[in-house]
Design a protein around this motif. Structure first.
Motif, PDB file in Angstrom:
ATOM      1  N   ARG A 462       0.830  -1.206   0.000  1.00 44.18           N
ATOM      2  CA  ARG A 462       0.000   0.000   0.000  1.00 44.18           C
ATOM      3  C   ARG A 462       0.862   1.253   0.000  1.00 44.18           C
ATOM      4  O   ARG A 462       0.570   2.232  -0.688  1.00 44.18           O
ATOM      5  N   ILE A 463       1.975   1.218   0.769  1.00 46.94           N
ATOM      6  CA  ILE A 463       2.868   2.386   0.850  1.00 46.94           C
ATOM      7  C   ILE A 463       3.513   2.660  -0.504  1.00 46.94           C
ATOM      8  O   ILE A 463       3.591   3.807  -0.954  1.00 46.94           O
ATOM      9  N   GLU A 464       3.984   1.590  -1.170  1.00 47.09           N
ATOM     10  CA  GLU A 464       4.591   1.757  -2.500  1.00 47.09           C
ATOM     11  C   GLU A 464       3.608   2.399  -3.466  1.00 47.09           C
ATOM     12  O   GLU A 464       3.962   3.305  -4.230  1.00 47.09           O
ATOM     13  N   LYS A 465       2.367   1.918  -3.445  1.00 43.83           N
ATOM     14  CA  LYS A 465       1.356   2.452  -4.358  1.00 43.83           C
ATOM     15  C   LYS A 465       1.069   3.925  -4.065  1.00 43.83           C
ATOM     16  O   LYS A 465       0.867   4.727  -4.979  1.00 43.83           O
ATOM     17  N   GLN A 466       1.074   4.273  -2.786  1.00 45.74           N
ATOM     18  CA  GLN A 466       0.845   5.667  -2.406  1.00 45.74           C
ATOM     19  C   GLN A 466       1.966   6.563  -2.932  1.00 45.74           C
ATOM     20  O   GLN A 466       1.717   7.636  -3.489  1.00 45.74           O
ATOM     21  N   ILE A 467       3.205   6.107  -2.763  1.00 47.60           N
ATOM     22  CA  ILE A 467       4.354   6.893  -3.222  1.00 47.60           C
ATOM     23  C   ILE A 467       4.333   7.026  -4.746  1.00 47.60           C
ATOM     24  O   ILE A 467       4.593   8.105  -5.297  1.00 47.60           O
ATOM     25  N   LEU A 468       4.030   5.912  -5.446  1.00 46.90           N
ATOM     26  CA  LEU A 468       3.971   5.950  -6.907  1.00 46.90           C
ATOM     27  C   LEU A 468       2.886   6.910  -7.400  1.00 46.90           C
ATOM     28  O   LEU A 468       3.090   7.642  -8.381  1.00 46.90           O
ATOM     29  N   THR A 469       1.755   6.923  -6.707  1.00 45.90           N
ATOM     30  CA  THR A 469       0.682   7.849  -7.071  1.00 45.90           C
ATOM     31  C   THR A 469       1.130   9.294  -6.865  1.00 45.90           C
ATOM     32  O   THR A 469       0.886  10.156  -7.720  1.00 45.90           O
ATOM     33  N   GLN A 470       1.800   9.547  -5.746  1.00 44.54           N
ATOM     34  CA  GLN A 470       2.314  10.893  -5.474  1.00 44.54           C
ATOM     35  C   GLN A 470       3.352  11.309  -6.520  1.00 44.54           C
ATOM     36  O   GLN A 470       3.355  12.445  -6.992  1.00 44.54           O
ATOM     37  N   LEU A 471       4.223  10.356  -6.877  1.00 42.78           N
ATOM     38  CA  LEU A 471       5.231  10.629  -7.910  1.00 42.78           C
ATOM     39  C   LEU A 471       4.557  11.018  -9.216  1.00 42.78           C
ATOM     40  O   LEU A 471       4.970  11.965  -9.895  1.00 42.78           O
ATOM     41  N   ASN A 501      12.169  14.022  -6.194  1.00 40.88           N
ATOM     42  CA  ASN A 501      13.443  13.476  -5.699  1.00 40.88           C
ATOM     43  C   ASN A 501      13.267  12.831  -4.332  1.00 40.88           C
ATOM     44  O   ASN A 501      13.766  11.731  -4.068  1.00 40.88           O
ATOM     45  N   GLU A 502      12.542  13.525  -3.484  1.00 38.14           N
ATOM     46  CA  GLU A 502      12.305  13.034  -2.125  1.00 38.14           C
ATOM     47  C   GLU A 502      11.521  11.722  -2.154  1.00 38.14           C
ATOM     48  O   GLU A 502      11.863  10.751  -1.464  1.00 38.14           O
ATOM     49  N   LEU A 503      10.483  11.671  -2.984  1.00 38.37           N
ATOM     50  CA  LEU A 503       9.651  10.463  -3.095  1.00 38.37           C
ATOM     51  C   LEU A 503      10.431   9.307  -3.714  1.00 38.37           C
ATOM     52  O   LEU A 503      10.285   8.151  -3.300  1.00 38.37           O
ATOM     53  N   MET A 504      11.266   9.620  -4.712  1.00 36.04           N
ATOM     54  CA  MET A 504      12.041   8.574  -5.376  1.00 36.04           C
ATOM     55  C   MET A 504      13.016   7.923  -4.403  1.00 36.04           C
ATOM     56  O   MET A 504      13.213   6.707  -4.421  1.00 36.04           O
ATOM     57  N   LEU A 505      13.615   8.718  -3.542  1.00 29.45           N
ATOM     58  CA  LEU A 505      14.533   8.164  -2.543  1.00 29.45           C
ATOM     59  C   LEU A 505      13.784   7.264  -1.561  1.00 29.45           C
ATOM     60  O   LEU A 505      14.281   6.208  -1.165  1.00 29.45           O
ATOM     61  N   GLN A 506      12.578   7.671  -1.180  1.00 26.63           N
ATOM     62  CA  GLN A 506      11.761   6.831  -0.294  1.00 26.63           C
ATOM     63  C   GLN A 506      11.422   5.503  -0.967  1.00 26.63           C
ATOM     64  O   GLN A 506      11.519   4.439  -0.360  1.00 26.63           O
ATOM     65  N   LEU A 507      11.051   5.591  -2.239  1.00 27.07           N
ATOM     66  CA  LEU A 507      10.680   4.397  -2.987  1.00 27.07           C
ATOM     67  C   LEU A 507      11.862   3.455  -3.155  1.00 27.07           C
ATOM     68  O   LEU A 507      11.720   2.236  -3.072  1.00 27.07           O
ATOM     69  N   LYS A 508      13.032   4.017  -3.379  1.00 30.50           N
ATOM     70  CA  LYS A 508      14.230   3.188  -3.558  1.00 30.50           C
ATOM     71  C   LYS A 508      14.542   2.400  -2.295  1.00 30.50           C
ATOM     72  O   LYS A 508      14.961   1.252  -2.358  1.00 30.50           O
ATOM     73  N   GLN A 509      14.345   3.020  -1.150  1.00 29.07           N
ATOM     74  CA  GLN A 509      14.613   2.327   0.112  1.00 29.07           C
ATOM     75  C   GLN A 509      13.674   1.136   0.285  1.00 29.07           C
ATOM     76  O   GLN A 509      14.082   0.088   0.783  1.00 29.07           O
ATOM     77  N   ILE A 510      12.425   1.298  -0.143  1.00 27.64           N
ATOM     78  CA  ILE A 510      11.466   0.186  -0.071  1.00 27.64           C
ATOM     79  C   ILE A 510      11.831  -0.871  -1.088  1.00 27.64           C
ATOM     80  O   ILE A 510      11.818  -2.063  -0.820  1.00 27.64           O
ATOM     81  N   ASP A 511      12.213  -0.424  -2.293  1.00 26.99           N
ATOM     82  CA  ASP A 511      12.475  -1.342  -3.402  1.00 26.99           C
ATOM     83  C   ASP A 511      13.665  -2.244  -3.138  1.00 26.99           C
ATOM     84  O   ASP A 511      13.740  -3.351  -3.634  1.00 26.99           O
ATOM     85  N   ILE A 512      14.628  -1.764  -2.330  1.00 25.39           N
ATOM     86  CA  ILE A 512      15.798  -2.579  -2.000  1.00 25.39           C
ATOM     87  C   ILE A 512      15.364  -3.870  -1.302  1.00 25.39           C
ATOM     88  O   ILE A 512      15.937  -4.935  -1.502  1.00 25.39           O
ATOM     89  N   LYS A 513      14.309  -3.777  -0.521  1.00 25.04           N
ATOM     90  CA  LYS A 513      13.838  -4.951   0.228  1.00 25.04           C
ATOM     91  C   LYS A 513      13.046  -5.914  -0.657  1.00 25.04           C
ATOM     92  O   LYS A 513      12.891  -7.066  -0.330  1.00 25.04           O
ATOM     93  N   THR A 514      12.514  -5.424  -1.779  1.00 27.36           N
ATOM     94  CA  THR A 514      11.699  -6.279  -2.649  1.00 27.36           C
ATOM     95  C   THR A 514      12.228  -6.215  -4.076  1.00 27.36           C
ATOM     96  O   THR A 514      11.633  -5.566  -4.921  1.00 27.36           O
ATOM     97  N   PRO A 515      13.363  -6.848  -4.356  1.00 29.27           N
ATOM     98  CA  PRO A 515      13.924  -6.789  -5.710  1.00 29.27           C
ATOM     99  C   PRO A 515      13.020  -7.471  -6.727  1.00 29.27           C
ATOM    100  O   PRO A 515      12.388  -8.476  -6.431  1.00 29.27           O
ATOM    101  N   SER A 516      12.966  -6.895  -7.935  1.00 33.57           N
ATOM    102  CA  SER A 516      12.114  -7.478  -8.978  1.00 33.57           C
ATOM    103  C   SER A 516      12.872  -8.540  -9.752  1.00 33.57           C
ATOM    104  O   SER A 516      14.082  -8.489  -9.871  1.00 33.57           O
ATOM    105  N   LYS A 517      12.145  -9.502 -10.268  1.00 30.90           N
ATOM    106  CA  LYS A 517      12.756 -10.570 -11.052  1.00 30.90           C
ATOM    107  C   LYS A 517      12.430 -10.367 -12.528  1.00 30.90           C
ATOM    108  O   LYS A 517      11.382  -9.850 -12.875  1.00 30.90           O
ATOM    109  N   SER A 518      13.365 -10.772 -13.376  1.00 28.00           N
ATOM    110  CA  SER A 518      13.122 -10.641 -14.802  1.00 28.00           C
ATOM    111  C   SER A 518      12.035 -11.622 -15.228  1.00 28.00           C
ATOM    112  O   SER A 518      11.845 -12.674 -14.619  1.00 28.00           O
TER     113      SER A 518
END
Length: 897
Positions: A462-471, A501-518
């Motif tokens: 839910r947090i990721e989706k909120q940040i993406l919407t804000q971005l 920039n601020e939101l992207m940094l927040q998102l990156k911190q979350i994304d580190i914990k959930t790496p995407s697979k090809s």
């Protein structure tokens, strides 16, 4: 070799990060001296966190090496835990300085991703706590922006550069403004916005008071952008001459300063590339020798800059067909860039030793080209597989859709080279495995970013989706403000960029914990079986630089055709497409349309089988805008549009983004009674009035129950509130494809919505019908497709869509939609309903011959599932009754006997 041009010079120029270490080192030695004096005098106070940080930085700078850097990284993690909630600005500033130094040395030691994280942490800490008394632009933002560009994160690079340009303008720091212009032009160059880069550089050279050194660097960049205009698909008159003039001006200015050997070496290297492109190999070598001579004079020669020179020389040797020496230099590049490299026998590095580095990627691609030239196709494929692996690493680190799409360019070029190799191999041994491998590679490039985005959206918190919407909201603010031109508010744009920039940094911190697979390859047997079940043929196109390839899959076999993607063949496609620019082109020249359309049909190698009912087309490049149903299979002299030999008569033609989308498309679970959410702004008594939209509304409402919003009620808010309650979403309105600068948009009564604003709707209707102009048109990226309104709905979750490829007529659209919905009411599949509506339209006695021109009926294309033909409940009832009567009759006969 577009991927060679994607390298961004690591231009710390006037902001040389060596100053970071030196300045901090001097400051910290003094701090340490005071600390020691303090210990001697008091012998009581323990060192503060601030003093601990400066002491560790000083100790590392005195002996910087990878081992000590790991210790510094551990110290950073430990001390960050201690002062995480600190309000002491001196402690926090010390932490910023620690991370800026760490980022600088991580860059030197080729650990780019770590360096980016360090600079991001420094910037976030500085910004969040409103710190002062430190040149954050010089020591953090400039190197961070450059590193973003190096790894292909161009959106973050652009935002970071624009932000520090704004700060530099506010503080009247001309030196940092100049650095921003130089680096921003590099970003524009690498994202294909060459004219913007040229315009920015030329204006800066003319309008700013600059030193000879600054002008020299700007002219060097200007030459590189003119040089990009020399590629075959962008050839512009005098491009070579303009590039050479700019480089020579740069040389004249830079040679005056004997401290600028590195900048001068870069300019000579660029001149060498220019001459090499013109096949003037000897001149290329002369300029390269000058570059090497200047490079030897430079004091700082890190492993990457050495590797860059090796690579440039290897390219020249490759052009001279001196493959052994070129390979030797590539091996040296591997030794310089890969600490664990030891494959002296097999040459190619191991997969586990690879990381995201453009120069490493280019070196492996060059080795693949050498193998191909040496007639070692399997070794070339092996090399390209390593490059694909590195590209996956790049893609997994990117968050921006735009950056991911741009980075697909390199993958496409490499894919084309692999397909060409597989095509040659098949011609030699007729092994169908080569065709299957080629098809699967082509498939990997198809709408890869959209595909990945849909998969990730299902897993996002839910947090990721909120940040993406804000971005997304901040990006829309920027786009809409920029559309105002000279009236745009710079402050408003900067605030939005800062927030991004601020939101992207927040998102990156979350994304580190959930790496995407090809995404994994599709299973070909499953594809074969689904096509058989759907009674369908599939044709997938791949539009390369050299060739257009088409893969036809029919009866569990793959067939490969190709033709040269040159100006001669491209003209055949463009001449057909030009007929759809306006309503009169076909009507005024039906015979010419017949001829041009037949030529395009023959070129595209379409299947002719009559044993299959459906055809799935996966287009690429300009073919995304081509109405395949309107192609003429056999030229005739008739001017009666209803009697022309359309491809529509051979197949029910549907479209898809990729075979993966076709495989994952599910037969829509139709509700017992289908309902429609209709949006009909109509725009009565305005310049936007859609008079026949009323008839379209009435026609659909008579057939389907639902909720129909008219005029002022047809708002975006009402659409969002109701979109998940109905099986079919129908939007009868105005839309625009936009242009290079302006995104595609669709108009509700109260506002115009950009296609990206639809991304976060999270809808799952059975069908979306976009009864408006150009809803399938937008900025085009090969393989990924058009950035259109249709893409916006796909990203939002819609699987089945009907949309338009050009400006549609209000009157004929209402007729077509009536026929389409009539067919749906008869329980036809959406694919069949669309095809039959076009056939019914051509047969209609109420439509004039002029209005039966393909311009009016072929605009709407269907992307979605191929459902099996439905059997109506009445048919089942009567069939069952008939069988029972037959059975009773047979029993009666037997009884009589």
């Amino acid at each position: 070799m577009e991927h060679f041009l994607l390298q961004l010079r690591k231009n710390f120029s006037e902001s040389d990060s060596n100053f970071v270490a030196m300045k901090n080192y001097s400051k910290n030695i003094f701090t340490s001296f005071l600390l020691i004096i303090s210990f001697v005098i008091t012998a009581q106070k323990l060192p503060s966190n601030k003093d601990k940080i400066y002491f560790e930085v000083d100790r590392f700078v005195a002996n910087p090496n990878p081992s000590n850097l790991l210790k510094l990284e551990k110290f950073d993690r430990d001390i960050t835990t201690v002062i995480r909630k600190s309000n002491d600005k001196n402690e926090l500033l010390a932490l910023v300085i620690l991370n800026c130094n760490k980022g600088y040395y991580e860059t030197l030691f080729n650990t780019t991703s770590k360096a980016i994280s360090s600079y991001e942490k420094a910037w976030q800490t500085y910004q969040k706590n409103q710190l002062k008394n430190y040149d954050i632009i010089e020591f953090c933002l400039i190197p961070l922006g450059n590193l973003y560009a190096i790894v292909g994160d161009f959106d973050n690079a652009e935002n970071t550069i624009k932000q520090y340009y704004y700060i530099a303008t506010e503080t009247k720091n001309q030196q940092q403004q100049y650095a921003a212009v130089l680096n921003l032009s590099n970003v524009y160059q690498n994202t294909g916005r060459i004219n913007e880069a040229i315009d920015l550089l030329e204006k800066t050279i003319k309008s700013q008071k600059l030193t000879n050194l600054q002008k020299g660097n700007l002219y060097n960049n200007l030459g590189s952008n003119y040089f990009l205009h020399t590629t075959p698909n962008k050839m512009i008159p005098n491009a070579f001459e303009n590039a050479e003039k700019a480089y020579l001006k740069a040389v004249l200015l830079l040679v005056q300063d004997n401290t600028q050997s590195e900048a001068l070496a870069n300019t000579y290297r660029n001149l060498s590339k220019l001459k090499l492109e013109k096949n003037e190999t000897e001149l290329a070598l002369q300029y390269f020798e000058k570059a090497k001579s200047e490079f030897r004079k430079t004091s700082k020669k890190n492993s990457r800059t050495k590797a860059q020179f090796n690579f440039d020389e290897a390219i020249i040797l490759f052009k001279k067909e001196n493959f052994e020496e070129a390979t030797t230099l590539i091996k040296e590049i591997f030794l310089l860039l890969i600490p664990s490299y030891s494959n002296e026998i097999t040459l190619l590095p191991s997969e586990k030793s690879l990381y995201a580095e453009t120069l490493l990627l280019d070196a492996i691609d060059l080795q693949a080209a050498i193998y191909k030239a040496q007639n070692k196709p399997q070794k070339a494929i092996e090399s390209y597989k390593l490059s694909f692996f590195i590209e996956d690493i790049f893609q997994s680190s990117l968050l921006s859709e735009n950056s991911k799409i741009i980075n697909q360019i390199r993958n496409r070029n490499r894919t084309e080279k692999c397909i060409a190799i597989y095509e040659d191999l098949y011609k030699k041994d007729k092994n169908t495995a080569h065709l299957e491998n080629a098809f699967l590679l082509s498939e990997q490039t198809k709408s890869a970013v959209l595909k990945q985005g849909l998969i990730q959206s299902k897993k996002q918190s839910r947090i990721e989706k909120q940040i993406l919407t804000q971005l997304q909201n901040e990006n829309i603010i920027i786009l809409k403000e920029q559309q105002k031109g000279e009236l745009a508010s710079i402050n408003k744009i900067n605030e939005a960029i800062s927030k991004q920039n601020e939101l992207m940094l927040q998102l990156k911190q979350i994304d580190i914990k959930t790496p995407s697979k090809s995404i994994q390859n599709i299973n070909l047997n499953d594809l074969y079986n689904k096509l058989k079940e759907d009674n369908a043929v599939l044709i997938q196109y791949f539009s390369g630089v050299e060739k257009m390839y088409s893969f036809t899959i029919m009866d569990k076999k793959i067939y490969l055709n190709s033709f040269r993607n040159n100006s001669y063949n491209s003209a055949k496609i463009i001449q057909f497409l030009d007929f759809f620019n306006d309503a009169n082109s076909i009507a005024n020249s039906p015979k010419e349309y017949n001829q041009r359309s037949t030529i395009a049909y023959q070129l595209l190698s379409l299947p002719k089988s009559k044993s299959h009912k459906n055809l799935i087309v996966i287009p690429d490049g300009l073919l995304n805008f081509l109405p395949f149903e309107a192609l003429i299979t056999k030229a005739s002299a008739t001017t009666n549009f209803a009697k022309m030999n359309y491809f529509l008569n051979d197949f029910n033609v549907g479209y898809q983004n990729s075979a993966h989308f076709y495989m994952s498309s599910k037969e829509s679970k139709k509700q017992p009674e289908q309902t429609v959410l209709g949006m009909f702004p109509i725009f009565e008594n305005t310049t936007y009035a859609l008079n026949f939209s009323k008839e379209e509304l009435q026609s659909i409402r008579e057939k389907f129950k639902g909720n129909y919003f008219e005029n002022t009620n047809a708002t975006f808010e009402n659409f969002k509130k109701n979109a998940n309650k109905y099986s079919i979403l129908h939007l009868s309105t105005h839309a625009s494809s936009g242009d290079i600068q302006t995104p595609a948009s669709i108009r509700f009564y109260d506002q115009e919505i950009l296609y990206t604003e639809l991304y976060n709707l999270n809808i799952h209707p059975e069908l979306v019908v976009l009864s408006a102009c150009e809803t399938g048109i937008g900025k085009l990226f090969k393989s990924e497709g058009a950035m259109s309104i249709a893409r916006g709905f796909q990203f939002a979750g819609a699987q089945n869509l009907l949309f338009s490829l050009w400006k549609v007529n209000d009157y004929t659209t209402s007729i077509f939609m009536d026929l389409f919905y009539t067919n749906i009411k008869k329980n036809q599949s959406y694919l069949e309903a669309n095809a039959n509506a076009k056939r019914d339209y051509l047969k209609s006695a109420t439509v004039s011959n002029a209005k039966k021109s393909p311009y009016y009926w072929s605009a709407f294309v269907y992307y979605g599932s191929v459902e099996k033909e439905k059997i109506s409940p009445n048919y089942i009832y009567y069939s069952t009754g008939l069988l029972m009567l037959i059975s009773l009759f047979l029993i009666y006969i037997r009884t009589r006997k």
